[in-house]
Design an enzyme around this catalytic site. Structure first.
Site, PDB file in Angstrom:
ATOM      1  N   LYS A 219       0.743  -0.960  -0.410  1.00 33.82           N
ATOM      2  CA  LYS A 219       0.466   0.019   0.089  1.00 33.82           C
ATOM      3  C   LYS A 219       0.405   1.272  -0.033  1.00 33.82           C
ATOM      4  O   LYS A 219       2.114   0.872   0.292  1.00 33.82           O
ATOM      5  CB  LYS A 219      -0.941  -0.263   1.663  1.00 33.82           C
ATOM      6  N   ARG A 254      -3.274 -10.353   4.646  1.00 39.63           N
ATOM      7  CA  ARG A 254      -3.707  -9.655   3.599  1.00 39.63           C
ATOM      8  C   ARG A 254      -2.395  -9.517   2.732  1.00 39.63           C
ATOM      9  O   ARG A 254      -2.386  -8.376   2.757  1.00 39.63           O
ATOM     10  CB  ARG A 254      -4.853  -9.640   3.466  1.00 39.63           C
TER      11      ARG A 254
HETATM   12  C1  7PJ Z   1      -7.730  -4.964   1.204  1.00 35.88           C
HETATM   13  C2  7PJ Z   1      -9.093  -5.068   1.291  1.00 35.88           C
HETATM   14  C3  7PJ Z   1      -8.028  -4.678   3.179  1.00 35.88           C
HETATM   15  C4  7PJ Z   1      -9.706  -5.695   3.516  1.00 35.88           C
HETATM   16  C5  7PJ Z   1      -8.374  -4.601  -0.331  1.00 35.88           C
HETATM   17  C6  7PJ Z   1      -5.372  -3.107  -1.737  1.00 35.88           C
HETATM   18  C7  7PJ Z   1      -7.108  -2.797  -1.988  1.00 35.88           C
HETATM   19  N1  7PJ Z   1      -9.855  -6.490   2.591  1.00 35.88           N
HETATM   20  N2  7PJ Z   1      -8.989  -4.972   0.018  1.00 35.88           N
HETATM   21  N3  7PJ Z   1      -8.983  -5.207   4.188  1.00 35.88           N
HETATM   22  N4  7PJ Z   1      -7.587  -3.988   0.751  1.00 35.88           N
HETATM   23  N5  7PJ Z   1     -10.411  -6.887   4.383  1.00 35.88           N
HETATM   24  O1  7PJ Z   1      -4.894  -4.489  -1.514  1.00 35.88           O
HETATM   25  O2  7PJ Z   1      -4.009  -2.490  -1.738  1.00 35.88           O
HETATM   26  O3  7PJ Z   1      -7.191  -3.490   3.633  1.00 35.88           O
HETATM   27  S1  7PJ Z   1      -8.071  -3.688  -2.139  1.00 35.88           S
END
Ligand code: 7PJ
Length: 292
Positions: A219, A254
């Site tokens: 990010k 994640r």
């Molecule tokens: C996240 C997500 C996060 C959860 C995305 C990216 C943007 N779901 N989906 N938490 N970010 N739960 O991957 O940079 O931080 S999409």
């Protein structure tokens, strides 16, 4: 359905890696290369081989400034990927806010709904309540298109905590057992660098509510801290951030880069499972009579 090992209380379970699979043409991180169904399958296979316990499949780009996709388009993107993933030994999560996508994914055998809007769209609570799947409630201030324009909080940790507690309550009222629920402070979703750092430093607060999932991988906060412009050059910074989150109580990370995260976690986990000897003040010995 595969048994879910996601729901043990924090501290009693191994930390799990969730591998990101974007099936979006405008994805910030992979250039949309995985839109093609064959490429999406290959990406899923790789994430599983590298040791992800969970794959998170998403067809809506939620990066700052992204514009919405139609429900039909989102379904077209994610369903072939989900149908492939459910044949593998992995927990399958769908990253969506739309109840019709949730229902289709659940019918195809997905085990988890990951919603950056915390089941706030009409019909989303019901789509999850009518199933047995796990769900992740994420905090976001505003909407993806505009959320980074001027994020503001008086007390970011307190406000995010309050939001997640309220959503957990709404889920329970709708009939979703709290054992199925995870929470996520939503790094980068309507937050400045300072907000993100406060949330990361105080991640343990959210573990009071439910097991915590964090998404820090590649990010812009990692870019800001490291000076790395290219998301693909943010791996080391992302792994460090994931380890800090785990140290502060996160149960699931994640990530885009599963293999390096898995290796870092193996080192962390080996040390974390050591039983620390009781501290003896310097200069005192067992012979002094402080046997314990
Ligand atoms: C996240 C997500 C996060 C959860 C995305 C990216 C943007 N779901 N989906 N938490 N970010 N739960 O991957 O940079 O931080 S999409």
């Amino acid at each position: 359905m595969k048994p879910l090992s996601l729901m043990a209380p924090a501290g009693t379970t191994r930390v799990q890696v969730m591998g990101v699979v974007n099936v979006t043409p405008d994805s910030f991180y992979d250039g949309g290369a995985f839109r093609d169904a064959g490429a999406a399958r290959a990406r899923i296979d790789r994430v599983v081989e590298e040791g992800a316990a969970i794959v998170d499949i998403g067809g809506e780009s939620t990066r700052p400034g992204a514009s919405p996709v139609s429900p039909a388009e989102e379904l077209d993107r994610v369903m072939p990927a989900i149908e492939h993933a459910v044949t593998l030994p992995v927990v399958v999560s769908v990253d969506t806010s739309r109840p019709q996508v949730m229902r289709a994914a659940i019918a195809a055998g997905a085990h988890m709904v990951n919603d950056v809007r915390a089941l706030r769209l009409a019909g989303a609570l019901e789509a999850v309540a009518g199933s047995k799947v796990a769900t992740c409630l994420m905090h976001m201030q505003g909407e993806p298109r505009t959320m980074q324009q001027d994020p503001h909080y008086d007390d970011v940790v307190g406000e995010v905590h309050r939001f997640l507690t309220d959503r957990l309550f709404a889920c329970q009222l709708a009939g979703i057992d709290r054992k199925r629920i995870l929470v996520d402070p939503g790094f980068g979703f309507g937050k400045t660098l300072e907000h993100n750092l406060a949330l990361l430093a105080q991640c343990a607060r959210f573990a009071e509510i439910a097991p915590v999932l964090v998404g820090l991988s590649r990010k812009s906060m990692i870019g800001a801290l490291t000076g790395q412009e290219l998301p693909s050059a943010r791996v080391a910074g992302s792994v460090a951030a994931a380890m800090i989150a785990v140290q502060n109580g996160a149960a699931i990370v994640r990530v885009h880069d599963v293999a390096p995260t898995r290796d870092a976690l193996a080192v962390w986990q080996a040390v974390a499972s050591q039983v620390a000897p009781k501290h003896r003040p310097a200069g005192r010995r067992a012979a002094d009579g402080d046997e314990d």
